[in-house]
Write a protein that holds these residues in place. Structure first.
Motif, mmCIF file in Angstrom:
data_model
loop_
_atom_site.group_PDB
_atom_site.id
_atom_site.type_symbol
_atom_site.label_atom_id
_atom_site.label_comp_id
_atom_site.label_asym_id
_atom_site.label_seq_id
_atom_site.Cartn_x
_atom_site.Cartn_y
_atom_site.Cartn_z
ATOM 1 N N GLU A 160 0.825 -1.211 0.000
ATOM 2 C CA GLU A 160 0.000 0.000 0.000
ATOM 3 C C GLU A 160 0.863 1.266 0.000
ATOM 4 O OE1 GLU A 160 -3.979 -1.487 2.369
ATOM 5 O OE2 GLU A 160 -2.085 -1.320 3.463
ATOM 6 N N ASP A 161 1.888 1.275 0.834
ATOM 7 C CA ASP A 161 2.747 2.459 0.907
ATOM 8 C C ASP A 161 3.520 2.680 -0.389
ATOM 9 O OD1 ASP A 161 1.939 3.030 3.480
ATOM 10 O OD2 ASP A 161 3.605 1.952 4.421
ATOM 11 N N GLU A 162 3.957 1.594 -1.019
ATOM 12 C CA GLU A 162 4.718 1.735 -2.265
ATOM 13 C C GLU A 162 3.831 2.241 -3.403
ATOM 14 O OE1 GLU A 162 8.000 1.529 -2.576
ATOM 15 O OE2 GLU A 162 7.993 1.211 -0.411
ATOM 16 N N VAL A 163 2.596 1.752 -3.461
ATOM 17 C CA VAL A 163 1.662 2.255 -4.472
ATOM 18 C C VAL A 163 1.396 3.736 -4.239
ATOM 19 C CG1 VAL A 163 -0.694 2.116 -5.372
ATOM 20 C CG2 VAL A 163 0.574 0.022 -4.887
ATOM 21 N N ALA A 164 1.235 4.118 -2.981
ATOM 22 C CA ALA A 164 0.989 5.517 -2.654
ATOM 23 C C ALA A 164 2.150 6.403 -3.111
ATOM 24 C CB ALA A 164 0.771 5.678 -1.148
ATOM 25 N N LYS A 165 3.366 5.919 -2.950
ATOM 26 C CA LYS A 165 4.540 6.689 -3.377
ATOM 27 C C LYS A 165 4.524 6.908 -4.896
ATOM 28 C CE LYS A 165 7.630 5.025 0.288
ATOM 29 N NZ LYS A 165 8.841 4.199 0.571
ATOM 30 N N VAL A 166 4.212 5.850 -5.637
ATOM 31 C CA VAL A 166 4.175 5.945 -7.104
ATOM 32 C C VAL A 166 3.087 6.922 -7.543
ATOM 33 C CG1 VAL A 166 3.659 4.677 -9.224
ATOM 34 C CG2 VAL A 166 5.131 3.649 -7.481
ATOM 35 N N MET A 167 1.926 6.815 -6.901
ATOM 36 C CA MET A 167 0.812 7.679 -7.290
ATOM 37 C C MET A 167 1.108 9.143 -6.968
ATOM 38 S SD MET A 167 -2.515 5.310 -6.383
ATOM 39 C CE MET A 167 -3.657 6.470 -7.180
ATOM 40 N N ALA A 168 1.738 9.380 -5.828
ATOM 41 C CA ALA A 168 2.089 10.753 -5.458
ATOM 42 C C ALA A 168 3.136 11.319 -6.403
ATOM 43 C CB ALA A 168 2.592 10.791 -4.024
ATOM 44 N N LEU A 169 4.116 10.493 -6.768
ATOM 45 C CA LEU A 169 5.197 10.937 -7.642
ATOM 46 C C LEU A 169 4.678 11.383 -9.001
ATOM 47 C CD1 LEU A 169 8.266 11.189 -8.177
ATOM 48 C CD2 LEU A 169 8.224 8.792 -8.936
ATOM 49 N N HIS A 170 3.651 10.677 -9.509
ATOM 50 C CA HIS A 170 3.137 10.962 -10.854
ATOM 51 C C HIS A 170 1.807 11.724 -10.839
ATOM 52 C CE1 HIS A 170 6.219 8.523 -12.815
ATOM 53 N NE2 HIS A 170 6.048 7.650 -11.853
ATOM 54 N N GLY A 171 1.352 12.111 -9.666
ATOM 55 C CA GLY A 171 0.104 12.866 -9.556
ATOM 56 C C GLY A 171 -1.111 12.084 -9.986
ATOM 57 N N LEU A 172 -1.168 10.813 -9.648
ATOM 58 C CA LEU A 172 -2.263 9.932 -10.078
ATOM 59 C C LEU A 172 -3.374 9.918 -9.034
ATOM 60 C CD1 LEU A 172 -0.063 6.970 -11.341
ATOM 61 C CD2 LEU A 172 -0.884 8.954 -12.639
ATOM 62 N N LYS A 173 -4.624 9.729 -9.505
ATOM 63 C CA LYS A 173 -5.770 9.769 -8.617
ATOM 64 C C LYS A 173 -6.472 8.414 -8.459
ATOM 65 C CE LYS A 173 -5.338 14.189 -7.928
ATOM 66 N NZ LYS A 173 -4.869 14.690 -6.618
ATOM 67 N N GLY A 174 -6.348 7.523 -9.449
ATOM 68 C CA GLY A 174 -7.089 6.267 -9.400
ATOM 69 C C GLY A 174 -6.258 5.059 -9.773
ATOM 70 N N ALA A 175 -6.809 3.871 -9.506
ATOM 71 C CA ALA A 175 -6.113 2.631 -9.787
ATOM 72 C C ALA A 175 -5.881 2.423 -11.274
ATOM 73 C CB ALA A 175 -6.901 1.449 -9.214
#
Length: 216
Positions: A196-211
């Motif tokens: 969960e934390d690693e996915v959150a890091k990737v999403m934050a890095l690329h400004g992503l909102k959804g799966a």
């Protein structure tokens, strides 16, 4: 440690357990790291470990191996009788290992049953025999692995700046290699942290909102 069954045999077992072709590939990849259906280990932290992903008794006999036995007992009672009860191995209604001492005839439950299996090779042989010859026991192993450790359907909560995103692992991980990695982690560690934390890091890095955006 004994070698596993032939490929055609294992293919039939995985199919009989209801796994898709893709799911079979994932399960077999992890099994290569653990053992065959008949593998038995009595010298690790799981106390007694049996099968293609090394299901364990745990100290008190109520671990994942008891779940495998309970699955076969419920689904294939005649096979369970000939595979285990006929040789003094059973599982109680509350999911605890039960064995009959081959020397005294005493019924042992829980921690006492686990110790007796470790001490007596005749009881170890019961599990090895079932793993080599019983389709019902092999299918029960695969079904228990799928219900207890399969990562794709695990619900996760991804901590994002705007609030947590609730989804399933399969919403993010599409590859067999990725699922095999998480399946192996769940088998060996009991969880898929720090997914969960690693996915959150990737999403934050690329400004992503959804799966859907995050999966690629």
């Amino acid at each position: 440690m004994a070698s596993g069954p032939g490929r055609s045999t294992s293919d039939a077992v995985f199919a009989a357990a209801g796994l898709t072709e893709s799911e079979q590939k994932v399960a077999k990849a992890v099994s290569k790291l653990e053992g065959g259906f008949e593998s038995v280990n009595t010298y690790d932290t799981g106390y007694v470990s049996v099968g293609f992903i090394q299901f364990t008794t745990g100290e008190m006999g109520s671990g994942s191996l008891a779940s495998v036995l309970a699955t076969e007992k419920a689904n294939r009672p005649a096979d369970f009788q000939s595979d285990f009860r006929a040789y003094g191995v059973d599982v109680s209604d509350d999911g605890t290992l039960v064995v009959v001492d081959p020397d005294t005839g005493a019924e042992l439950t829980g921690a006492d049953a686990v110790r007796k299996v470790i001490e007596d090779r005749r009881l170890i042989a019961v599990f090895q025999r079932a793993g080599r010859h019983s389709t019902a026991f092999r299918v029960a192993q695969v079904q228990t692995a799928k219900s207890g450790y399969w990562p794709a359907d695990i619900e996760v909560s991804i901590p994002l700046e705007d609030g947590p995103l609730t989804a399933r692992v399969s919403d993010f991980v599409k590859s067999e290699a990725g699922l095999a990695t998480l399946f192996d982690r769940k088998v060996n560690r009991g969880n898929i942290r720090p997914f969960e934390d690693e996915v959150a890091k990737v999403m934050a890095l690329h400004g992503l909102k959804g799966a859907t955006e995050a999966a690629p």
